[in-house]
Design an enzyme around this catalytic site. Structure first.
Site, short mmCIF file in Angstrom:
data_model
loop_
_atom_site.label_atom_id
_atom_site.label_comp_id
_atom_site.label_asym_id
_atom_site.label_seq_id
_atom_site.Cartn_x
_atom_site.Cartn_y
_atom_site.Cartn_z
N SER A 128 0.74 -1.33 -0.02
CA SER A 128 0.04 0.05 0.00
C SER A 128 0.65 1.16 -0.03
CB SER A 128 -0.90 0.15 1.14
OG SER A 128 -1.44 1.23 1.41
N TYR A 152 -2.21 5.15 -3.86
CA TYR A 152 -3.04 6.12 -3.81
C TYR A 152 -2.66 7.40 -4.55
CZ TYR A 152 -6.00 3.73 0.03
OH TYR A 152 -6.57 3.04 0.61
N THR A 178 -6.02 2.41 -6.62
CA THR A 178 -7.31 2.17 -5.82
C THR A 178 -8.12 3.52 -6.13
OG1 THR A 178 -6.17 0.75 -4.35
CG2 THR A 178 -8.21 2.04 -3.33
N LYS A 260 -8.68 -0.75 -9.02
CA LYS A 260 -9.17 -1.40 -7.68
C LYS A 260 -10.34 -0.47 -7.15
CE LYS A 260 -7.97 -3.17 -3.05
NZ LYS A 260 -8.38 -2.31 -1.85
N HIS A 284 -13.52 -2.50 -1.19
CA HIS A 284 -12.56 -2.00 0.29
C HIS A 284 -13.19 -2.59 1.43
CE1 HIS A 284 -9.29 1.11 0.24
NE2 HIS A 284 -9.48 0.78 1.43
#
Ligand SMILES: Cc1cc2nc3c(=O)[nH]c(=O)nc-3n(C[C@H](O)[C@H](O)[C@H](O)COP(=O)(O)O)c2cc1C
Length: 388
Positions: A128, A152, A178, A260, A284
């Site tokens: 992440s 992100y 995402t 995603k 999520h």
């Protein structure tokens, strides 16, 4: 690549002869109970909680119960090969570790432990952007293990390119973008504990170690953490984009790109039209839109619409081998495991992630065999029936 994952049960029973029991449960549906005894309420609820009333989380789990496996007999399924390849990444089973930020809130070893456990099993991890450890340190812990990077998408293009370049250089092969978290949802569990790790400077290792990010600060993140946190929060949230923005990522990322957070068939089609390589059908884990469709209910129409144009991956609610089976049978090429491995990490660091993962893989392996199948490719909707 074949690994007899089901053999983990023999290992556990044999250890029992020597008086040993697993350090924590092999049943991922019960892992949160014991994790609650280990963790402070803030971190526990940050992982366990969902958006709003938790309706989407409940729907995610209930959706699996509406599908039942119809086992077949006398099909010579004692030897199985669960391995598959997704976007050029070989994996021993159709399973990856989902991107989960701020892992150090549940165990001091955080993402490093996860990387080691995943690498030891050959299971790809998705790192992440909100990692508590740098891209480079996780890559080192992962060694030769397969690894993907989750973005992100920061609203500073130079910082975005810098992060992408670091991930590529560190051996992360596929980019997972995402889309569903351009701002945080209303999460009562976290609000009631006034607990958000990022504003405490946790889960910020990637920007804080980034030369572009650092060059935009008056003082270093080490000297003035609150100011660095503030700057990152402004960059990292509050920037919903549109489909026209995707070519920027293609321009700056050479490998496959996966979107995603897709739940609507039209969005899946747009992803394919935009030339994306894959999607993750995901809500999520019910952490973003309360009252949303169960991710598993979104999967079949999406897989039917675009499964021949891009790779369809799935997450949200996967806890058991049967869940993996059902998602694959309904059209997913692979699934991402989320909370269960985080609970494993909370219980016992690297060994805990391994145990949680091996438990799901063993359960999947045995379920595939006992249902009369030998490989994920054989799993189709015909293996299931829908009830109620
Ligand atoms: C504590 C926690 C942190 C997460 N952090 C991220 C993240 O940083 N990036 C991301 O794309 N998804 C993140 N997710 C979502 C997971 O990737 C995945 O979609 C979700 O966990 C699947 O639901 P499940 O855990 O109920 O199976 C997070 C999930 C949890 C539980």
């Amino acid at each position: 690549m074949t690994q007899p994952f089901g053999g983990y049960q023999n290992e556990l029973y044999l250890h029992g002869l020597a008086g040993e029991r697993p350090a924590f449960t092999t049943d991922a549906t019960r892992l949160a109970e014991s994790a609650r005894e280990i963790l402070e309420p803030g971190p526990f609820w940050y992982v366990e909680g969902g958006a709003g009333s938790g309706a989407t989380m409940r729907a995610n789990r209930e959706a699996f119960d509406k599908w039942r496996i119809v086992p077949r007999m006398l099909r010579d399924a004692a030897t199985r090969d669960l391995s598959t390849t997704v976007l050029g990444t070989p994996m021993p089973a159709p399973v990856l570790l989902a991107p989960v930020g701020v892992q150090s809130i549940v165990h001091a070893d955080g993402e490093l432990a996860t990387a080691r456990a995943a690498s030891a099993l050959g299971v790809p991890m998705v790192l992440s952007t909100a990692s508590s450890t740098t891209i480079e340190d996780v890559a080192e812990a992962s060694g030769t293990g397969p690894r993907w990077f989750q973005l992100y998408w920061p609203n500073d293009p130079d910082l975005c390119v810098s992060i992408l370049n670091r991930a590529a250089k560190a051996g992360f092969s596929t980019l997972v973008v995402t889309l569903d978290t351009w701002t945080l949802a209303w999460r009562p569990n976290d609000l009631d504990h006034s607990y958000l790790p990022f504003i405490r400077g946790t889960g910020t290792a990637i920007p804080f170690s980034d030369p572009v990010f650092r060059s935009g600060l008056a003082d270093t993140p080490e000297n003035d953490t609150p100011m660095a946190v503030l700057k990152w929060i402004q960059m990292f949230t509050g920037a919903d984009r549109n489909w026209e923005a995707l070519p920027f990522l293609r321009e700056h990322w050479d490998g496959p790109i996966v979107l995603k957070g897709i739940q609507h068939v039209d969005d899946a089609r747009r992803a394919a039209d935009a030339g994306m390589d894959g999607i993750v059908v995901s809500n999520h884990g019910g952490r973003q839109v309360d009252g949303a469709i169960a991710s598993l209910d979104a999967l079949p129409p999406i897989a039917n619409a675009v499964g021949d144009r891009l790779e369809v991956l799935f997450d949200s609610g996967v806890r058991t081998g049967a869940d993996v089976f059902k998602a694959i049978a309904l059209g997913a090429k692979a699934v991402l495991i989320g909370r269960p491995f985080v609970w494993g990490l909370a219980h016992a660091g690297e060994a805990g992630v391994r145990h949680a993962l091996r438990s799901i893989l063993a359960d999947f392996d045995l379920t595939v065999g006992l249902s009369g199948y030998r490989s994920p490719a054989e799993l189709t909707p015909d293996a299931l029936t829908r009830v109620s």
